[in-house]
Write an enzyme that holds these catalytic residues in place. Structure first.
Site, PDB file in Angstrom:
ATOM      1  N   GLU A 202      -1.567  -0.988   8.738  1.00  0.00           N
ATOM      2  CA  GLU A 202      -1.514  -1.872   9.907  1.00  0.00           C
ATOM      3  C   GLU A 202      -2.244  -3.186   9.621  1.00  0.00           C
ATOM      4  OE1 GLU A 202      -2.281   1.303   9.778  1.00  0.00           O
ATOM      5  OE2 GLU A 202      -1.801   2.362  11.628  1.00  0.00           O
TER       6      GLU A 202
ATOM      7  N   CYS B  34      -5.919  -0.216   5.701  1.00  0.00           N
ATOM      8  CA  CYS B  34      -4.787   0.492   6.307  1.00  0.00           C
ATOM      9  C   CYS B  34      -3.515  -0.363   6.278  1.00  0.00           C
ATOM     10  CB  CYS B  34      -5.097   0.832   7.761  1.00  0.00           C
ATOM     11  SG  CYS B  34      -6.277   2.174   7.984  1.00  0.00           S
TER      12      CYS B  34
ATOM     13  N   ASN C 189      -0.951   0.767   3.026  1.00  0.00           N
ATOM     14  CA  ASN C 189      -2.362   0.986   2.747  1.00  0.00           C
ATOM     15  C   ASN C 189      -2.657   0.663   1.285  1.00  0.00           C
ATOM     16  OD1 ASN C 189      -0.839   3.373   2.288  1.00  0.00           O
ATOM     17  ND2 ASN C 189      -2.594   4.707   2.600  1.00  0.00           N
TER      18      ASN C 189
ATOM     19  N   CYS D 134      -7.867   0.135  13.568  1.00  0.00           N
ATOM     20  CA  CYS D 134      -6.573  -0.570  13.614  1.00  0.00           C
ATOM     21  C   CYS D 134      -6.094  -0.765  15.047  1.00  0.00           C
ATOM     22  CB  CYS D 134      -5.538   0.150  12.767  1.00  0.00           C
ATOM     23  SG  CYS D 134      -5.804  -0.146  10.999  1.00  0.00           S
TER      24      CYS D 134
ATOM     25  N   GLU E 120      -5.754   1.387  -1.175  1.00  0.00           N
ATOM     26  CA  GLU E 120      -7.032   2.078  -1.339  1.00  0.00           C
ATOM     27  C   GLU E 120      -7.835   1.462  -2.484  1.00  0.00           C
ATOM     28  OE1 GLU E 120      -5.973   6.261  -1.469  1.00  0.00           O
ATOM     29  OE2 GLU E 120      -5.569   6.259   0.691  1.00  0.00           O
TER      30      GLU E 120
ATOM     31  N   CYS F   7      -5.516   4.333  13.276  1.00  0.00           N
ATOM     32  CA  CYS F   7      -6.931   4.715  13.391  1.00  0.00           C
ATOM     33  C   CYS F   7      -7.602   3.824  14.439  1.00  0.00           C
ATOM     34  CB  CYS F   7      -7.627   4.598  12.036  1.00  0.00           C
ATOM     35  SG  CYS F   7      -8.001   2.898  11.536  1.00  0.00           S
TER      36      CYS F   7
HETATM   37  N1  THU Z   1      -3.925   5.096   6.962  1.00  0.00           N
HETATM   38  C1  THU Z   1      -3.200   3.993   7.323  1.00  0.00           C
HETATM   39  O1  THU Z   1      -2.895   3.136   6.488  1.00  0.00           O
HETATM   40  N2  THU Z   1      -2.796   3.884   8.615  1.00  0.00           N
HETATM   41  C2  THU Z   1      -2.978   4.843   9.567  1.00  0.00           C
HETATM   42  O2  THU Z   1      -2.536   4.670  10.693  1.00  0.00           O
HETATM   43  C3  THU Z   1      -3.719   6.068   9.244  1.00  0.00           C
HETATM   44  C4  THU Z   1      -4.331   6.119   7.903  1.00  0.00           C
HETATM   45  C5  THU Z   1      -4.324   5.230   5.559  1.00  0.00           C
HETATM   46  C6  THU Z   1      -5.760   5.000   5.241  1.00  0.00           C
HETATM   47  C7  THU Z   1      -5.916   5.791   3.946  1.00  0.00           C
HETATM   48  O3  THU Z   1      -5.481   4.982   2.866  1.00  0.00           O
HETATM   49  C8  THU Z   1      -4.931   6.936   4.101  1.00  0.00           C
HETATM   50  O4  THU Z   1      -4.016   6.551   5.112  1.00  0.00           O
HETATM   51  C9  THU Z   1      -5.574   8.257   4.478  1.00  0.00           C
HETATM   52  O5  THU Z   1      -6.382   8.113   5.579  1.00  0.00           O
END
Ligand code: THU
Length: 139
Positions: A57, A55, A44, A91, A46, A88
């Protein structure tokens, strides 16, 4: 764990270690194996403008496409506990573009794999490329 799954786990864990998650402090890594057997990973990323973050994925899928891969055989997502870090909703749809209903999505934490789902279980009755008449490698 099979050698193939161990490879996905290690790739996802390495990517998780490079995650950029200063706001959530929730680092996630994802790894997938494509139709050629190549493994691609992502984390991820941000952003100070929160909705712009991506994310793990999405990163793994982008790495696959950039490398020429077009089908996801298997995927593993690894994040901190205690809850299962299942993909999520957005994704799940991103995975759907490149994977068929039987593709397995493993969910792990740093200690190992905790659960596995088919894509069909995560995203039933989904809409995909076939709905638009596109021919795709995963059928
Ligand atoms: N996140 C992912 O990268 N993949 C997931 O399957 C669930 C959530 C990330 C998004 C964000 O940067 C952090 O986790 C919190 O939601």
């Amino acid at each position: 764990m099979s050698p193939d799954l161990i490879r996905l786990f290690e790739a996802a864990r390495a990517a998780q270690g490079r995650a950029y998650a200063p706001y959530s402090r929730f680092p996630v890594g994802a790894a997938l194996r494509d139709e050629t057997g190549a493994v691609h990973a992502g984390c991820n990323v941000e952003n100070a403008a929160y909705p712009v973050g991506t994310c793990a994925e999405a990163g793994a899928i982008a790495a696959m496409v950039a490398a020429g891969g077009r089908a996801i055989s298997e995927m593993l997502v690894l994040g901190p506990g205690p809850g299962l870090v299942t993909p999520c909703g957005a994704c799940r749809q991103r995975i759907r573009e490149f994977a068929g209903p039987a593709a397995r999505i493993h969910v792990a934490d740093g200690a190992g794999v905790r659960a596995a789902f088919t894509l069909a279980a995560l995203l039933p009755d989904s809409f995909g490329p076939e709905n638009l008449g596109s021919e795709v490698a995963h059928g």
